[in-house]
Design a protein around this motif. Structure first.
Motif, PDB file in Angstrom:
ATOM      1  N   GLY A 182       8.050  13.832  22.023  1.00  0.00           N
ATOM      2  CA  GLY A 182       7.435  13.425  23.282  1.00  0.00           C
ATOM      3  C   GLY A 182       8.419  13.362  24.433  1.00  0.00           C
ATOM      4  N   SER A 183       9.690  13.665  24.161  1.00  0.00           N
ATOM      5  CA  SER A 183      10.725  13.638  25.201  1.00  0.00           C
ATOM      6  C   SER A 183      10.738  14.953  25.971  1.00  0.00           C
ATOM      7  N   THR A 184      11.081  14.870  27.259  1.00  0.00           N
ATOM      8  CA  THR A 184      11.315  16.059  28.072  1.00  0.00           C
ATOM      9  C   THR A 184      12.816  16.266  28.150  1.00  0.00           C
ATOM     10  N   VAL A 185      13.260  17.495  27.883  1.00  0.00           N
ATOM     11  CA  VAL A 185      14.689  17.820  27.831  1.00  0.00           C
ATOM     12  C   VAL A 185      14.996  18.866  28.899  1.00  0.00           C
ATOM     13  N   ASP A 186      16.068  18.639  29.670  1.00  0.00           N
ATOM     14  CA  ASP A 186      16.501  19.571  30.713  1.00  0.00           C
ATOM     15  C   ASP A 186      17.788  20.245  30.254  1.00  0.00           C
ATOM     16  N   THR A 187      17.698  21.551  29.973  1.00  0.00           N
ATOM     17  CA  THR A 187      18.870  22.309  29.541  1.00  0.00           C
ATOM     18  C   THR A 187      19.230  23.374  30.573  1.00  0.00           C
ATOM     19  N   THR A 188      18.878  23.128  31.838  1.00  0.00           N
ATOM     20  CA  THR A 188      19.185  24.116  32.877  1.00  0.00           C
ATOM     21  C   THR A 188      20.683  24.240  33.119  1.00  0.00           C
ATOM     22  N   HIS A 189      21.444  23.196  32.777  1.00  0.00           N
ATOM     23  CA  HIS A 189      22.897  23.225  32.971  1.00  0.00           C
ATOM     24  C   HIS A 189      23.624  22.886  31.676  1.00  0.00           C
ATOM     25  N   GLY A 190      23.038  23.280  30.554  1.00  0.00           N
ATOM     26  CA  GLY A 190      23.672  22.978  29.278  1.00  0.00           C
ATOM     27  C   GLY A 190      22.839  23.488  28.123  1.00  0.00           C
ATOM     28  N   THR A 191      23.226  23.087  26.921  1.00  0.00           N
ATOM     29  CA  THR A 191      22.572  23.523  25.688  1.00  0.00           C
ATOM     30  C   THR A 191      22.305  22.307  24.822  1.00  0.00           C
ATOM     31  N   VAL A 192      21.173  22.313  24.126  1.00  0.00           N
ATOM     32  CA  VAL A 192      20.889  21.259  23.161  1.00  0.00           C
ATOM     33  C   VAL A 192      20.615  21.928  21.818  1.00  0.00           C
ATOM     34  N   GLU A 193      21.131  21.338  20.759  1.00  0.00           N
ATOM     35  CA  GLU A 193      20.884  21.833  19.409  1.00  0.00           C
ATOM     36  C   GLU A 193      19.915  20.873  18.740  1.00  0.00           C
ATOM     37  N   LEU A 194      18.762  21.386  18.330  1.00  0.00           N
ATOM     38  CA  LEU A 194      17.755  20.568  17.662  1.00  0.00           C
ATOM     39  C   LEU A 194      17.784  20.847  16.174  1.00  0.00           C
ATOM     40  N   THR A 195      17.813  19.779  15.378  1.00  0.00           N
ATOM     41  CA  THR A 195      17.758  19.878  13.933  1.00  0.00           C
ATOM     42  C   THR A 195      16.654  18.964  13.450  1.00  0.00           C
ATOM     43  N   SER A 196      15.817  19.466  12.561  1.00  0.00           N
ATOM     44  CA  SER A 196      14.748  18.638  12.005  1.00  0.00           C
ATOM     45  C   SER A 196      14.574  18.979  10.534  1.00  0.00           C
ATOM     46  N   GLN A 197      13.892  18.071   9.827  1.00  0.00           N
ATOM     47  CA  GLN A 197      13.549  18.290   8.433  1.00  0.00           C
ATOM     48  C   GLN A 197      12.040  18.263   8.314  1.00  0.00           C
ATOM     49  N   GLN A 198      11.479  19.205   7.542  1.00  0.00           N
ATOM     50  CA  GLN A 198      10.038  19.248   7.363  1.00  0.00           C
ATOM     51  C   GLN A 198       9.553  18.067   6.533  1.00  0.00           C
ATOM     52  N   LYS A 199      10.356  17.648   5.567  1.00  0.00           N
ATOM     53  CA  LYS A 199      10.025  16.473   4.770  1.00  0.00           C
ATOM     54  C   LYS A 199      11.310  15.838   4.279  1.00  0.00           C
ATOM     55  N   SER A 200      11.239  14.584   3.895  1.00  0.00           N
ATOM     56  CA  SER A 200      12.406  13.844   3.446  1.00  0.00           C
ATOM     57  C   SER A 200      13.058  14.548   2.260  1.00  0.00           C
ATOM     58  N   GLY A 201      14.346  14.820   2.384  1.00  0.00           N
ATOM     59  CA  GLY A 201      15.091  15.497   1.325  1.00  0.00           C
ATOM     60  C   GLY A 201      14.938  17.006   1.338  1.00  0.00           C
ATOM     61  N   GLY A 202      14.111  17.521   2.233  1.00  0.00           N
ATOM     62  CA  GLY A 202      13.886  18.963   2.318  1.00  0.00           C
ATOM     63  C   GLY A 202      14.972  19.645   3.126  1.00  0.00           C
ATOM     64  N   ALA A 203      14.866  20.956   3.223  1.00  0.00           N
ATOM     65  CA  ALA A 203      15.833  21.741   3.986  1.00  0.00           C
ATOM     66  C   ALA A 203      15.679  21.457   5.482  1.00  0.00           C
ATOM     67  N   SER A 204      16.786  21.483   6.192  1.00  0.00           N
ATOM     68  CA  SER A 204      16.733  21.253   7.633  1.00  0.00           C
ATOM     69  C   SER A 204      16.650  22.587   8.361  1.00  0.00           C
ATOM     70  N   GLN A 205      16.169  22.531   9.602  1.00  0.00           N
ATOM     71  CA  GLN A 205      16.094  23.702  10.467  1.00  0.00           C
ATOM     72  C   GLN A 205      16.814  23.365  11.762  1.00  0.00           C
ATOM     73  N   THR A 206      17.557  24.342  12.292  1.00  0.00           N
ATOM     74  CA  THR A 206      18.388  24.103  13.470  1.00  0.00           C
ATOM     75  C   THR A 206      18.298  25.284  14.427  1.00  0.00           C
ATOM     76  N   ALA A 207      18.195  24.973  15.722  1.00  0.00           N
ATOM     77  CA  ALA A 207      18.231  26.013  16.747  1.00  0.00           C
ATOM     78  C   ALA A 207      18.805  25.417  18.025  1.00  0.00           C
ATOM     79  N   LYS A 208      19.435  26.270  18.826  1.00  0.00           N
ATOM     80  CA  LYS A 208      19.968  25.875  20.129  1.00  0.00           C
ATOM     81  C   LYS A 208      19.004  26.348  21.202  1.00  0.00           C
ATOM     82  N   PHE A 209      18.822  25.536  22.238  1.00  0.00           N
ATOM     83  CA  PHE A 209      17.941  25.869  23.350  1.00  0.00           C
ATOM     84  C   PHE A 209      18.691  25.654  24.649  1.00  0.00           C
TER      85      PHE A 209
END
Length: 147
Positions: A11-38
Motif C-alpha cells: 500500500g506504500s507509494t515509492v518514488d524511484t525517479t532519482h534512485g533504485t529500490v530492490e524489492l524482495t518478497s516470499q510467496q509463503k513462509s519458508g518458500g523461495a524469495s523473489q527479487t527485482a530492482k525498480f
C-alpha cells in the motif's frame, strides 16, 4: 530513506525517479524469495496472490490536441523500469506487464502504455483489446487507449 529490516509495507507509494529500490518478497513462509530492482518511476506497491503489483501513480498532463497552459507543468509521460526474477506486474493505464525474470519498461503517454523488453519475455495484458500478448527481448508493444 528505507529501513531494510522493516521493508516497504504493501500500500506504500515509492518514488524511484532519482534512485533504485530492490524489492524482495516470499510467496509463503519458508518458500523461495523473489527479487527485482525498480527505477525511474513512481508506483504503488500491492500484492495479488503470489504476484507483487506495481502501479504507476505519477500524475500526467491531460492529452489535448491544442495548447494546454496548466497541464504543461505536469509530465506528459510516466514510466518504470524493472530488472529481476520473480512474479512481478507493472501496471500502466492501458496495460499491465507480468514477468517471471527479465528486464523491462512500462511507460504511459497520450499514445497509450508502452511495454519494452530488454531481456527475457513479458506477458502484456491489453486492457482495451482484452488480450494478452507475449513480448520477447528487443521487442515492444503499445496498448492504445480506447477510441
Amino acid at each position: 530513506p528505507l529501513d531494510a529490516d522493516t521493508g516497504i509495507p504493501l500500500g506504500s507509494t515509492v518514488d524511484t525517479t532519482h534512485g533504485t529500490v530492490e524489492l524482495t518478497s516470499q510467496q509463503k513462509s519458508g518458500g523461495a524469495s523473489q527479487t527485482a530492482k525498480f527505477f525511474d518511476g513512481i508506483f504503488l506497491v500491492t500484492q495479488q496472490g503470489p504476484v507483487i503489483n506495481l502501479k504507476l501513480t505519477q500524475k500526467l498532463a491531460k492529452c489535448t490536441a491544442g495548447k494546454a497552459n496548466a497541464a504543461r507543468k505536469r509530465p506528459k509521460r510516466r514510466r518504470l523500469w524493472g530488472d529481476g526474477k520473480g512474479r512481478f506486474r507493472t501496471q500502466g493505464k492501458h496495460s499491465a506487464a507480468t514477468v517471471v525474470g527479465t528486464k523491462w519498461l512500462v511507460q504511459d503517454s497520450c499514445a497509450g502504455t508502452l511495454t519494452k523488453v530488454a531481456r527475457g519475455v513479458v506477458s502484456v495484458r491489453d486492457f482495451t483489446r482484452h488480450k494478452t500478448i507475449r513480448v520477447k527481448a528487443g521487442k515492444r508493444y503499445l496498448a492504445k487507449p480506447p477510441r
